[in-house]
Design a protein around this motif. Structure first.
Motif, PDB file in Angstrom:
ATOM      1  N   UNK A  47       0.841  -1.214   0.000  1.00 10.45           N
ATOM      2  CA  UNK A  47       0.000   0.000   0.000  1.00 10.45           C
ATOM      3  C   UNK A  47       0.869   1.254   0.000  1.00 10.45           C
ATOM      4  N   UNK A  48       1.758   1.325   0.973  1.00 10.37           N
ATOM      5  CA  UNK A  48       2.565   2.543   1.105  1.00 10.37           C
ATOM      6  C   UNK A  48       3.444   2.786  -0.126  1.00 10.37           C
ATOM      7  N   UNK A  49       4.116   1.753  -0.577  1.00  4.84           N
ATOM      8  CA  UNK A  49       5.045   1.924  -1.703  1.00  4.84           C
ATOM      9  C   UNK A  49       4.283   2.333  -2.968  1.00  4.84           C
ATOM     10  N   UNK A  50       3.115   1.741  -3.187  1.00  2.00           N
ATOM     11  CA  UNK A  50       2.327   2.108  -4.371  1.00  2.00           C
ATOM     12  C   UNK A  50       1.920   3.581  -4.306  1.00  2.00           C
ATOM     13  N   UNK A  51       1.467   4.008  -3.131  1.00  2.00           N
ATOM     14  CA  UNK A  51       1.018   5.401  -3.006  1.00  2.00           C
ATOM     15  C   UNK A  51       2.195   6.372  -3.159  1.00  2.00           C
ATOM     16  N   UNK A  52       3.348   6.030  -2.584  1.00  2.00           N
ATOM     17  CA  UNK A  52       4.517   6.904  -2.733  1.00  2.00           C
ATOM     18  C   UNK A  52       4.983   6.941  -4.192  1.00  2.00           C
ATOM     19  N   UNK A  53       4.824   5.835  -4.861  1.00  2.00           N
ATOM     20  CA  UNK A  53       5.192   5.752  -6.277  1.00  2.00           C
ATOM     21  C   UNK A  53       4.295   6.667  -7.112  1.00  2.00           C
ATOM     22  N   UNK A  54       3.014   6.729  -6.727  1.00  4.17           N
ATOM     23  CA  UNK A  54       2.053   7.564  -7.465  1.00  4.17           C
ATOM     24  C   UNK A  54       2.250   9.051  -7.184  1.00  4.17           C
ATOM     25  N   UNK A  55       2.590   9.380  -5.943  1.00  7.26           N
ATOM     26  CA  UNK A  55       2.726  10.790  -5.541  1.00  7.26           C
ATOM     27  C   UNK A  55       4.202  11.040  -5.235  1.00  7.26           C
ATOM     28  N   UNK A  56       4.906  11.676  -6.140  1.00  6.18           N
ATOM     29  CA  UNK A  56       6.357  11.711  -5.956  1.00  6.18           C
ATOM     30  C   UNK A  56       6.865  12.777  -4.990  1.00  6.18           C
ATOM     31  N   UNK A  57       5.920  13.478  -4.337  1.00  2.00           N
ATOM     32  CA  UNK A  57       6.343  14.429  -3.302  1.00  2.00           C
ATOM     33  C   UNK A  57       5.974  13.922  -1.908  1.00  2.00           C
ATOM     34  N   UNK A  58       5.262  12.830  -1.837  1.00  2.00           N
ATOM     35  CA  UNK A  58       4.746  12.377  -0.530  1.00  2.00           C
ATOM     36  C   UNK A  58       5.827  11.683   0.291  1.00  2.00           C
ATOM     37  N   UNK A  59       5.609  11.702   1.601  1.00  2.00           N
ATOM     38  CA  UNK A  59       6.484  11.005   2.554  1.00  2.00           C
ATOM     39  C   UNK A  59       5.621  10.018   3.329  1.00  2.00           C
ATOM     40  N   UNK A  60       6.163   8.862   3.661  1.00  2.00           N
ATOM     41  CA  UNK A  60       5.319   7.885   4.344  1.00  2.00           C
ATOM     42  C   UNK A  60       6.031   7.090   5.414  1.00  2.00           C
ATOM     43  N   UNK A  61       5.242   6.634   6.375  1.00  2.00           N
ATOM     44  CA  UNK A  61       5.739   5.767   7.442  1.00  2.00           C
ATOM     45  C   UNK A  61       4.960   4.450   7.375  1.00  2.00           C
ATOM     46  N   UNK A  62       5.687   3.354   7.377  1.00  2.00           N
ATOM     47  CA  UNK A  62       5.057   2.028   7.416  1.00  2.00           C
ATOM     48  C   UNK A  62       5.420   1.360   8.731  1.00  2.00           C
ATOM     49  N   UNK A  63       4.416   0.910   9.471  1.00  2.00           N
ATOM     50  CA  UNK A  63       4.659   0.269  10.769  1.00  2.00           C
ATOM     51  C   UNK A  63       4.284  -1.208  10.663  1.00  2.00           C
ATOM     52  N   UNK A  64       5.084  -2.049  11.282  1.00  5.18           N
ATOM     53  CA  UNK A  64       4.712  -3.462  11.364  1.00  5.18           C
ATOM     54  C   UNK A  64       5.286  -4.066  12.635  1.00  5.18           C
ATOM     55  N   UNK A  65       4.584  -5.081  13.123  1.00  5.28           N
ATOM     56  CA  UNK A  65       5.042  -5.810  14.300  1.00  5.28           C
ATOM     57  C   UNK A  65       6.188  -6.753  13.942  1.00  5.28           C
ATOM     58  N   UNK A  66       6.285  -7.111  12.680  1.00  8.04           N
ATOM     59  CA  UNK A  66       7.262  -8.107  12.238  1.00  8.04           C
ATOM     60  C   UNK A  66       8.493  -7.446  11.602  1.00  8.04           C
ATOM     61  N   UNK A  67       9.677  -7.733  12.179  1.00 11.34           N
ATOM     62  CA  UNK A  67      10.927  -7.229  11.593  1.00 11.34           C
ATOM     63  C   UNK A  67      11.170  -7.787  10.187  1.00 11.34           C
ATOM     64  N   UNK A  68      11.009  -9.104  10.013  1.00 11.13           N
ATOM     65  CA  UNK A  68      11.237  -9.629   8.649  1.00 11.13           C
ATOM     66  C   UNK A  68      10.314  -8.990   7.611  1.00 11.13           C
ATOM     67  N   UNK A  69       9.074  -8.686   8.007  1.00 17.11           N
ATOM     68  CA  UNK A  69       8.178  -8.023   7.053  1.00 17.11           C
ATOM     69  C   UNK A  69       8.728  -6.642   6.704  1.00 17.11           C
ATOM     70  N   UNK A  70       9.232  -5.928   7.703  1.00 10.78           N
ATOM     71  CA  UNK A  70       9.760  -4.579   7.448  1.00 10.78           C
ATOM     72  C   UNK A  70      10.940  -4.605   6.473  1.00 10.78           C
ATOM     73  N   UNK A  71      11.750  -5.667   6.597  1.00 11.11           N
ATOM     74  CA  UNK A  71      12.883  -5.774   5.665  1.00 11.11           C
ATOM     75  C   UNK A  71      12.378  -5.941   4.226  1.00 11.11           C
ATOM     76  N   UNK A  72      11.318  -6.712   4.078  1.00 14.20           N
ATOM     77  CA  UNK A  72      10.739  -6.909   2.739  1.00 14.20           C
ATOM     78  C   UNK A  72      10.141  -5.590   2.225  1.00 14.20           C
ATOM     79  N   UNK A  73       9.422  -4.888   3.117  1.00 14.15           N
ATOM     80  CA  UNK A  73       8.805  -3.619   2.720  1.00 14.15           C
ATOM     81  C   UNK A  73       9.873  -2.630   2.257  1.00 14.15           C
ATOM     82  N   UNK A  74      10.967  -2.600   3.002  1.00 12.14           N
ATOM     83  CA  UNK A  74      12.043  -1.672   2.655  1.00 12.14           C
ATOM     84  C   UNK A  74      12.658  -2.033   1.297  1.00 12.14           C
TER      85      UNK A  74
END
Ligand code: GLN
Length: 285
Positions: free
Chosen positions: A129-156
């Motif tokens: 969700x976050x990456x798609x929205x940031x990709x669409x809006x090239x001036x936006x800034x976003x924070x993605x939160x997750x309980x899972x560290x491995x998931x965060x590595x994938x998101x990054x």
């Protein structure tokens, strides 16, 4: 070394998938060939005599075996297309669903006139969700939160892949508990399956999606009880939140939204016509 023609491989893989009970065998054979062979649909159609090496064909056959034993193709290939972009998956990320594209559509429409500037994604998973929205809006800034560290590595990794990593922060945490500040767009696809229903889901989902991303507690609403009050604190006065819900949960989620002093302003249906995405506003006077 034996060589095979592309058309033979395509026919053979489709037939094996079909007899293994796969619903869209030709489509899956095509995705597999494209991914593993570095080929396109145009190659399959226009150049059926393209040779495929024995080792490449053998690899595809192994993939087909895994697929027939119930592993989703996206897990085998480690990638799923979401809103037209390829996303890497991990063991701790939900496999993005087409239904969730409804959330992206709704958010893009709500910010048609002025793009969102600060986006918060609660339970970011693969970051789709976050990456798609940031990709669409090239001036936006976003924070993605997750309980899972491995998931965060994938998101990054997905943020890097799509060139938005310099505008994204990924944080480990319990929903928005450790955050300060406000966002003009909050998105979330929290776990919402009642836990006694999990064993009724397809084996692709049960055996391959992480339970943390599915399990919504006894009534499926546990995550909403935490996420919705936090939306109230983290939304700017004119901000909008979009939260994915499960089948038949609209009435109860609306009640939770109102109880938090927020306004359940609309519900958006997914491609199958199921009420899927709640649009939530502050409703400040
Ligand atoms: N839509 C997913 C499913 O039905 C569930 C995702 C979720 O709980 N957020 O498998």
């Amino acid at each position: 070394m034996q060589r095979f023609f592309l058309s033979e491989i395509y026919r053979d893989l489709s037939a094996r998938l079909r007899s293994g009970g796969i619903e869209n065998p030709a489509q899956e054979a095509r995705i597999l060939i494209e991914a593993r062979g570095g080929l396109t649909w145009a190659d399959i159609i226009a150049r059926p005599e393209t040779p495929v090496s024995e080792s490449c064909a053998a690899g595809m056959l192994q993939d087909v075996e895994r697929r027939i034993s119930g592993e989703p193709l996206s897990r085998i290939l480690g990638v799923r297309e979401f809103y037209g972009l390829p996303f890497a998956l991990g063991a701790e990320t939900l496999d993005p669903r087409p239904d969730t594209e409804t959330l992206v559509d709704s958010a893009l429409r709500a910010f048609e006139k002025r793009p969102a500037e600060r986006i918060l994604d609660l339970g970011t998973g693969s970051g789709c969700l976050l990456v798609t929205l940031l990709y669409k809006w090239n001036q936006a800034f976003g924070v993605g939160v997750d309980l899972s560290f491995p998931a965060l590595r994938v998101a990054r990794a997905n943020a890097i892949r799509h060139g938005v990593a310099d505008r994204a922060s990924f944080l480990n945490g319990v929903w928005a508990e450790s955050l300060l500040g406000t966002f003009d767009l909050i998105v979330s696809n929290p776990p919402y399956i009642p836990n006694q229903d999990i064993r009724t889901l397809s084996k692709e989902v049960q055996n391959h999606d992480p339970i943390l991303a599915l399990d919504g507690g006894a009534d499926g609403l546990e995550a909403f009880r935490n996420v919705i009050p936090e939306i109230k604190n983290r939304l700017t006065p004119k901000g909008v939140a979009f939260v994915e819900i499960g089948f038949g949960q609209a009435v109860e989620v609306a009640r939770l939204v109102e109880k938090s002093g927020l306004v359940p302003s609309r519900i958006h249906a997914d491609i199958s016509g199921v009420e899927r995405v709640f649009e939530i506003r502050r409703g400040d006077k």
